[in-house]
Design a protein around this motif. Structure first.
Motif, PDB file in Angstrom:
ATOM      1  N   UNK A 119       0.870  -1.237   0.081  1.00 51.18           N
ATOM      2  CA  UNK A 119      -0.113  -0.002   0.129  1.00 51.18           C
ATOM      3  C   UNK A 119       0.756   1.503   0.030  1.00 51.18           C
ATOM      4  N   UNK A 120       2.115   1.318   0.650  1.00 51.45           N
ATOM      5  CA  UNK A 120       2.790   2.405   0.870  1.00 51.45           C
ATOM      6  C   UNK A 120       3.560   2.572  -0.394  1.00 51.45           C
ATOM      7  N   UNK A 121       3.939   1.601  -1.280  1.00 48.91           N
ATOM      8  CA  UNK A 121       4.604   1.793  -2.481  1.00 48.91           C
ATOM      9  C   UNK A 121       3.578   2.374  -3.489  1.00 48.91           C
ATOM     10  N   UNK A 122       2.441   1.768  -3.536  1.00 49.08           N
ATOM     11  CA  UNK A 122       1.390   2.311  -4.467  1.00 49.08           C
ATOM     12  C   UNK A 122       0.885   3.724  -4.130  1.00 49.08           C
ATOM     13  N   UNK A 123       0.842   4.124  -2.942  1.00 47.27           N
ATOM     14  CA  UNK A 123       0.403   5.344  -2.507  1.00 47.27           C
ATOM     15  C   UNK A 123       1.548   6.495  -2.681  1.00 47.27           C
ATOM     16  N   UNK A 124       2.788   6.000  -2.641  1.00 44.23           N
ATOM     17  CA  UNK A 124       3.838   7.030  -3.106  1.00 44.23           C
ATOM     18  C   UNK A 124       4.004   7.001  -4.383  1.00 44.23           C
ATOM     19  N   UNK A 125       3.815   6.137  -5.242  1.00 44.06           N
ATOM     20  CA  UNK A 125       4.032   6.397  -6.591  1.00 44.06           C
ATOM     21  C   UNK A 125       2.926   6.996  -7.409  1.00 44.06           C
ATOM     22  N   UNK A 126       1.819   6.728  -7.021  1.00 45.60           N
ATOM     23  CA  UNK A 126       0.554   7.319  -7.623  1.00 45.60           C
ATOM     24  C   UNK A 126       0.158   8.748  -7.061  1.00 45.60           C
ATOM     25  N   UNK A 127       0.604   9.079  -5.709  1.00 43.08           N
ATOM     26  CA  UNK A 127       0.302  10.276  -5.470  1.00 43.08           C
ATOM     27  C   UNK A 127       1.409  11.216  -5.869  1.00 43.08           C
ATOM     28  N   UNK A 128       2.750  10.957  -5.880  1.00 43.39           N
ATOM     29  CA  UNK A 128       3.795  11.862  -6.197  1.00 43.39           C
ATOM     30  C   UNK A 128       3.543  12.076  -7.672  1.00 43.39           C
ATOM     31  N   UNK A 129       3.316  11.168  -8.530  1.00 37.91           N
ATOM     32  CA  UNK A 129       3.086  11.272  -9.995  1.00 37.91           C
ATOM     33  C   UNK A 129       2.214  11.989 -10.349  1.00 37.91           C
ATOM     34  N   UNK A 130       0.958  11.870  -9.681  1.00 36.38           N
ATOM     35  CA  UNK A 130      -0.464  12.829 -10.087  1.00 36.38           C
ATOM     36  C   UNK A 130       0.017  14.360  -9.462  1.00 36.38           C
ATOM     37  N   UNK A 131       0.571  14.486  -8.327  1.00 38.33           N
ATOM     38  CA  UNK A 131       1.034  15.552  -7.695  1.00 38.33           C
ATOM     39  C   UNK A 131       1.868  16.436  -8.807  1.00 38.33           C
ATOM     40  N   UNK A 132       3.007  15.690  -9.191  1.00 39.75           N
ATOM     41  CA  UNK A 132       3.932  16.460 -10.093  1.00 39.75           C
ATOM     42  C   UNK A 132       3.346  16.870 -11.440  1.00 39.75           C
ATOM     43  N   UNK A 133       2.384  15.921 -11.859  1.00 38.73           N
ATOM     44  CA  UNK A 133       1.868  16.449 -13.290  1.00 38.73           C
ATOM     45  C   UNK A 133       0.965  17.572 -13.184  1.00 38.73           C
ATOM     46  N   UNK A 134       0.120  17.644 -11.869  1.00 35.54           N
ATOM     47  CA  UNK A 134      -0.807  18.879 -11.367  1.00 35.54           C
ATOM     48  C   UNK A 134       0.224  19.980 -11.304  1.00 35.54           C
ATOM     49  N   UNK A 135       1.077  20.045 -10.664  1.00 33.43           N
ATOM     50  CA  UNK A 135       1.967  21.100 -10.173  1.00 33.43           C
ATOM     51  C   UNK A 135       2.804  21.808 -11.339  1.00 33.43           C
ATOM     52  N   UNK A 136       2.932  20.945 -12.614  1.00 33.40           N
ATOM     53  CA  UNK A 136       3.262  21.463 -13.765  1.00 33.40           C
ATOM     54  C   UNK A 136       2.637  22.579 -14.142  1.00 33.40           C
ATOM     55  N   UNK A 137       1.052  22.418 -14.131  1.00 33.65           N
ATOM     56  CA  UNK A 137       0.456  23.582 -14.813  1.00 33.65           C
ATOM     57  C   UNK A 137       0.793  24.786 -13.924  1.00 33.65           C
ATOM     58  N   UNK A 138       1.414  24.995 -12.823  1.00 35.90           N
ATOM     59  CA  UNK A 138       1.493  26.365 -12.415  1.00 35.90           C
ATOM     60  C   UNK A 138       3.179  26.691 -12.643  1.00 35.90           C
ATOM     61  N   UNK A 139       3.999  25.392 -12.426  1.00 38.14           N
ATOM     62  CA  UNK A 139       5.569  25.928 -12.614  1.00 38.14           C
ATOM     63  C   UNK A 139       5.942  25.904 -13.798  1.00 38.14           C
ATOM     64  N   UNK A 140       5.393  25.131 -14.896  1.00 42.06           N
ATOM     65  CA  UNK A 140       5.981  25.124 -16.265  1.00 42.06           C
ATOM     66  C   UNK A 140       5.586  26.495 -16.994  1.00 42.06           C
ATOM     67  N   UNK A 141       4.513  27.106 -16.838  1.00 42.33           N
ATOM     68  CA  UNK A 141       4.139  28.305 -17.468  1.00 42.33           C
ATOM     69  C   UNK A 141       5.426  29.428 -17.082  1.00 42.33           C
ATOM     70  N   UNK A 142       5.633  29.603 -15.561  1.00 43.29           N
ATOM     71  CA  UNK A 142       6.383  30.517 -15.008  1.00 43.29           C
ATOM     72  C   UNK A 142       7.826  30.269 -15.181  1.00 43.29           C
ATOM     73  N   UNK A 143       8.250  28.895 -15.284  1.00 45.76           N
ATOM     74  CA  UNK A 143       9.589  28.790 -14.978  1.00 45.76           C
ATOM     75  C   UNK A 143      10.457  28.081 -16.332  1.00 45.76           C
ATOM     76  N   UNK A 144       9.409  27.723 -17.076  1.00 45.67           N
ATOM     77  CA  UNK A 144       9.845  27.080 -18.400  1.00 45.67           C
ATOM     78  C   UNK A 144       9.750  25.406 -18.370  1.00 45.67           C
ATOM     79  N   UNK A 145       9.860  24.428 -19.308  1.00 46.42           N
ATOM     80  CA  UNK A 145       9.608  23.323 -19.341  1.00 46.42           C
ATOM     81  C   UNK A 145      10.287  22.635 -18.447  1.00 46.42           C
ATOM     82  N   UNK A 146      11.649  22.583 -18.580  1.00 50.59           N
ATOM     83  CA  UNK A 146      12.462  21.620 -17.671  1.00 50.59           C
ATOM     84  C   UNK A 146      12.768  22.216 -16.176  1.00 50.59           C
ATOM     85  N   UNK A 147      12.910  23.347 -15.972  1.00 52.38           N
ATOM     86  CA  UNK A 147      12.978  23.924 -14.923  1.00 52.38           C
ATOM     87  C   UNK A 147      11.634  23.681 -13.968  1.00 52.38           C
TER      88      UNK A 147
END
Length: 432
Positions: A119-147
Motif C-alpha cells: 500500500x505504501x509503495x502504491x500510495x507513494x508512486x501514484x500520489x507523487x506522480x499525479x501531484x507532479x503532473x498537476x504542479x506542472x500546470x503552475x510551474x511550467x508556464x512561469x519557469x519553463x518546461x525543464x525547470x
C-alpha cells in the motif's frame, strides 16, 4: 540488536552518508561546511524541512536530487525502503526483518505487514506522480518546461513526504493565491500525513462501521483539527499587515486554508511566518507538537495519541474505570504509552528550548517555535535557524532525529526492563 537501537543506527548512517554526498563538489555551487551538510541531511532524512542555507541557490541540480532522495528515503522509512529493495531483488525478508519493519512503521502486530508495504509503495508512486503532473500546470508556464518540471517533481516529493523543503527562497509565498498550489500541495501532505494504514482502510471501501478503532480516531481528530486551525488562523491574522492584511477576502481565505493545514506537519508557507502575531505562534506550536498520523510521513506525538489523552482525561472526570471509544475499549497499556509519549515529548521540547535559550540571544517564542518545529518534523521557521551556533545546531539535529525515530526511543535507551518479584500493598498518594 533491539529494534529501536538498530533503527537509530540506520537513520544515523543514512544521515552521515547523505551529508557526505552533499559535501561533494558536484552537489553545491558555493562552499558549505560539514555542519551545514549534516544539518541539511538530518532535516531531509527526518522529513523536517529546516535549513541553514538557501537550497535553491547553494545546491546544484545534483545536490537537489540527493536531497530529494534523502527526503524520499526518510518519508518511506528505512526498513520499508529496504523491504522494497529486497523484494525487487527476490530476496526473502525473514522474521527478524519483519520485526524491525513493524517497529519502523509503528505497528502493534505483524498481521498484514507486507500488505501495508505494498500500500505504501502504491500510495507513494501514484500520489507523487499525479501531484507532479498537476504542479506542472503552475510551474511550467512561469519557469519553463525543464525547470518547471523539476520544480514540480521536487515539490511533489517534498509535499507528500511532509518535508516542507522548497527551492524558492521565500517558500511558496509567490504562489499564495495560486489555486493549483493551494489544492495540490495540501492534498499531497494530508494524504502523506494521515497514515498508510488509514489510506488502506479508506481505499478498501468497507465503510465507517468496519474501520479499525485507530482509523476512526485518526479521521475524527483530523476532521476536528483541520477546521480549527484554518478558522483560528483566519481569525487571528485577518487584519495583520504582515500576513493576511494586504490580500482580498478570497486571498485571505486561500492563505488561511493552506497555512492552517500545513502547520501540523508539512512545513510549507505561503505567508511570512515571522510576521505572525504571538497568539498565532503559540497556536502553531501546539499544532506542531500534535503532528499527524502513525505509520505516516508526519511527526509529533501523533493525532491518535492526542485524542486518547483527551478521552482519558474525560474518562477520569466522569469516574469511568474503562476507556471506551466507538464501541471499543482502549487498554491500560495503550493509556500508559500515551502518558509516557506525552511526558517524554514535553520534557524533550522544554530541555532543548532551555539549552538554546541559555546559549543564544533569541526571543523565547522564536526559539520555542524552532524547537517545536524540529520535534514535530514540520520545518516551519521564523527565520531563526540560520542564527544557530554549533551547539544550537547540534541540539536541533538531536531533536529532529528523536522526532523522526520516535520519542519513546529515548525512553528505550534510558530505561531497563525488569520483572517485579514482589507485589506490594497499595499505597495512597495525593495528586493534583
Amino acid at each position: 540488536m533491539p529494534p529501536p537501537l538498530l533503527l537509530s543506527v540506520l537513520y544515523a548512517s543514512a544521515i552521515l552518508l547523505g551529508a557526505a554526498a552533499l559535501m561533494m563538489p558536484v552537489s553545491h555551487t558555493a562552499k558549505i561546511s560539514w555542519s551545514d551538510a549534516i544539518f541539511t541531511a538530518t532535516s531531509a532524512v527526518t522529513v523536517t524541512g529546516l535549513v541553514v542555507f538557501d537550497i535553491g541557490t547553494k545546491l546544484t541540480f545534483f545536490g537537489q536530487v540527493v536531497l530529494t532522495f534523502l527526503i524520499q528515503l526518510g518519508g518511506l522509512g528505512l526498513m520499508t525502503f529496504a523491504v522494497l529493495v529486497l523484494g525487487a531483488l527476490g530476496l526473502p525478508i525473514g522474521l527478524t526483518g519483519q520485526i524491525y519493519l513493524r517497529e519502523d512503521l509503528n505497528q502493534n502486530s505483524m498481521h498484514r505487514l507486507m500488505q501495508l508495504v505494498g500500500v505504501i509503495l502504491k500510495a507513494v508512486l501514484i500520489c507523487e506522480a499525479i501531484g507532479a503532473a498537476l504542479l506542472c500546470l503552475s510551474f511550467v508556464p512561469r519557469l519553463g518546461f525543464w525547470n518547471g518540471l523539476w520544480q514540480a517533481v521536487f515539490h511533489s516529493v517534498s509535499a507528500f513526504n511532509n518535508a516542507g523543503f522548497s527551492t524558492f527562497s521565500d517558500g511558496l509565498v509567490g504562489y499564495a493565491t495560486d489555486p493549483v498550489i493551494n489544492l495540490v500541495i495540501p492534498a499531497l501532505f494530508i494524504l502523506g500525513g494521515i497514515g498508510y494504514s488509514v489510506l488502506r482502510e479508506v481505499a478498501s471501501g468497507k465503510g465507517w462501521k468496519r474501520y479499525s478503532l485507530s482509523t476512526k480516531i485518526m479521521l475524527l481528530g483530523t476532521g476536528v483539527l483541520i477546521p480549527w486551525s484554518v478558522i483560528m488562523f483566519a481569525v487571528l491574522e485577518w487584519s495583520n499587515p504582515g500576513t493576511l492584511g494586504p490580500y482580498s477576502v478570497w486571498g485571505k481565505l486561500m492563505i488561511s486554508w493552506f497555512q492552517g493545514v500545513t502547520t501540523r506537519t508539512a512545513g510549507f508557507n505561503t505567508t511570512d511566518i515571522g510576521a505572525m502575531h504571538d497568539s498565532t505562534v503559540l497556536m502553531f506550536i501546539s499544532l506542531m507538537l500534535i503532528g499527524g498520523g502513525p505509520a505516516s510521513t508526519a511527526g509529533g506525538i501523533k493525532v491518535t495519541t492526542f485524542v486518547v489523552m483527551i478521552l482519558a482525561t474525560i474518562a477520569f472526570f466522569r469516574r469511568q474505570t474503562q476507556l471506551n471509544a466507538f464501541g471499543r475499549s482502549i487498554g491500560f497499556e495503550a493509556v500508559l504509552k500515551v502518558m509516557a509519549l506525552t511526558a517524554i515529548s514535553t520534557v524533550l521540547v522544554f530541555v532543548a528550548t532551555f539549552l538554546i535559550l541559555i546559549t543564544h540571544d533569541g526571543t523565547f517564542l522564536d526559539i520555542a517555535f524552532e524547537v517545536s518545529s524540529a520535534f514535530g518534523t514540520v520545518g516551519l521557521s521564523r527565520g531563526y535557524t540560520p542564527e544557530l551556533n554549533g551547539f544550537g545546531r547540534a541540539v536541533i539535529i538531536l531533536v529532529m532525529f528523536l522526532g523522526r525515530v520516535g520519542p519513546l526511543t529515548l525512553g528505550f535507551f534510558l530505561a531497563t526492563r525488569s520483572v517485579p518479584r514482589l507485589r506490594y500493598p497499595k499505597g495512597e498518594i495525593h495528586l493534583g
